[in-house]
Design an enzyme around this catalytic site. Structure first.
Site, PDB file in Angstrom:
ATOM      1  N   CYS A  75       0.877  -1.171   0.000  1.00  0.00           N
ATOM      2  CA  CYS A  75       0.000   0.000   0.000  1.00  0.00           C
ATOM      3  C   CYS A  75       0.916   1.223   0.000  1.00  0.00           C
ATOM      4  O   CYS A  75       1.711   1.404   0.934  1.00  0.00           O
ATOM      5  CB  CYS A  75      -0.858  -0.017   1.258  1.00  0.00           C
ATOM      6  SG  CYS A  75      -1.912   1.422   1.464  1.00  0.00           S
ATOM      7  N   CYS A 186      -0.469   3.605  -6.732  1.00  0.00           N
ATOM      8  CA  CYS A 186      -1.373   3.032  -5.723  1.00  0.00           C
ATOM      9  C   CYS A 186      -1.647   1.602  -6.168  1.00  0.00           C
ATOM     10  O   CYS A 186      -1.880   1.353  -7.360  1.00  0.00           O
ATOM     11  CB  CYS A 186      -2.672   3.833  -5.677  1.00  0.00           C
ATOM     12  SG  CYS A 186      -3.994   3.023  -4.737  1.00  0.00           S
TER      13      CYS A 186
HETATM   14  N1  DGL Z   1      -3.756   0.471  -2.163  1.00  0.00           N
HETATM   15  C1  DGL Z   1      -3.589   1.690  -1.432  1.00  0.00           C
HETATM   16  C2  DGL Z   1      -2.352   2.426  -1.935  1.00  0.00           C
HETATM   17  O1  DGL Z   1      -1.512   1.807  -2.559  1.00  0.00           O
HETATM   18  C3  DGL Z   1      -4.863   2.442  -1.440  1.00  0.00           C
HETATM   19  C4  DGL Z   1      -4.916   3.505  -0.435  1.00  0.00           C
HETATM   20  C5  DGL Z   1      -6.270   3.830   0.083  1.00  0.00           C
HETATM   21  O2  DGL Z   1      -6.845   3.000   0.780  1.00  0.00           O
HETATM   22  O3  DGL Z   1      -6.721   4.939  -0.198  1.00  0.00           O
HETATM   23  O4  DGL Z   1      -2.143   3.582  -1.710  1.00  0.00           O
END
Ligand code: DGL
Length: 261
Positions: A75, A186
């Site tokens: 993440c 992301c």
């Molecule tokens: N998968 C997360 C990232 O890489 C998402 C973040 C979120 O929950 O907004 O930033």
């Protein structure tokens, strides 16, 4: 045997499955425990303190309860807000975090303009600023938050007219400014690749997804710490969440989709 212990992979939700898929491909003998928070997703507009607390709870579950030998923070948002804190608190457990793939994009650009899509929190963070300043010398780095992207993926709406409209809105400006590389900052965003490819049809733009490089880093770090599973070890894949059982089942289904060719 400690070395046959699983590797933990953590995300705010389902996006980290795009990294889980690459780790599984690179290390077919390693057991993996995926924790997709789900209950507190999206993290993108939460405060740093809040994200640190959520990441702490997730890593405690993976390390203390599940006995994970290493944790991949799949993440970007949690990496930017919490990786230093997690490394200090859980030492000597090795951690791999996400880094915006600005470096390969800056090396590859012909037009001198690189687009970066990420959550607001990631784009605001020091990690992104430092990376962009370091590799983006002489290159224009145009950023845009992927508004609605995480929610679309969480609702299984990543291949819908709504998704196409959100993606178009996010990339229009960077295309107008001449970006020939678009970095996915992301881990949810690779689920939007089919739509992104449709929107970019006719433009000569490369999409940069850092997850294969993250998986290579996991391999390096396992070797450096002599933590590889024994040869012939039969891996187990488990899925956990802070949301409910229905969400956990959706994670498993999405993991299936994430492994489709
Ligand atoms: N998968 C997360 C990232 O890489 C998402 C973040 C979120 O929950 O907004 O930033």
């Amino acid at each position: 045997m400690m070395t046959n212990a699983p590797i933990g992979v953590y995300d705010s939700g389902m996006g980290g499955l795009t990294v889980w898929r690459e780790v599984r491909r690179a290390l077919p003998e390693e057991s993996l425990v995926f924790l997709g928070d789900g209950k507190n997703c999206p993290y993108g507009s939460r405060s740093r303190e809040e994200i640190q607390q959520l990441a702490d709870a997730a890593v405690a579950r993976l390390v203390k309860d599940e006995g994970c030998k290493m944790v991949v923070v799949a993440c970007n948002t949690a990496t930017a807000a919490a990786i230093d804190f997690l490394r200090a608190k859980y030492a000597p457990v090795p951690f791999v975090g996400m880094e915006p793939a600005v470096k390969p994009a800056c090396l590859a650009t012909q037009s001198g303009v690189v687009g970066v899509l990420a959550t607001e929190r990631s784009l605001d963070g020091d990690l992104f600023r430092r990376t962009a300043a370091r590799y983006g010398v002489g290159i224009k780095v145009v950023t845009a938050p992927g508004r609605g992207f995480v929610e679309l993926v969480e609702r299984d709406r990543e291949d819908s007219p709504e998704a196409e409209a959100c993606v178009r809105a996010a990339v229009t400006d960077m295309l107008l400014r001449g970006a020939d590389q678009i970095v996915l900052g992301c881990t949810h965003y690779p689920f939007l690749l089919p739509v992104l490819r449709r929107v970019l049809d006719g433009h000569s733009v490369s999409i940069v997804d850092p997850s294969p490089a993250v998986a290579r880093r996991v391999v390096q770090l396992l070797d450096a710490n002599s933590l590889r599973a024994e040869a012939g070890h039969v891996p187990e894949y488990r899925f956990l969440t802070f949301a409910d059982e229905a969400y956990r089942r959706r994670l498993m289904l999405k993991a299936g989709a994430a492994t489709a060719p």
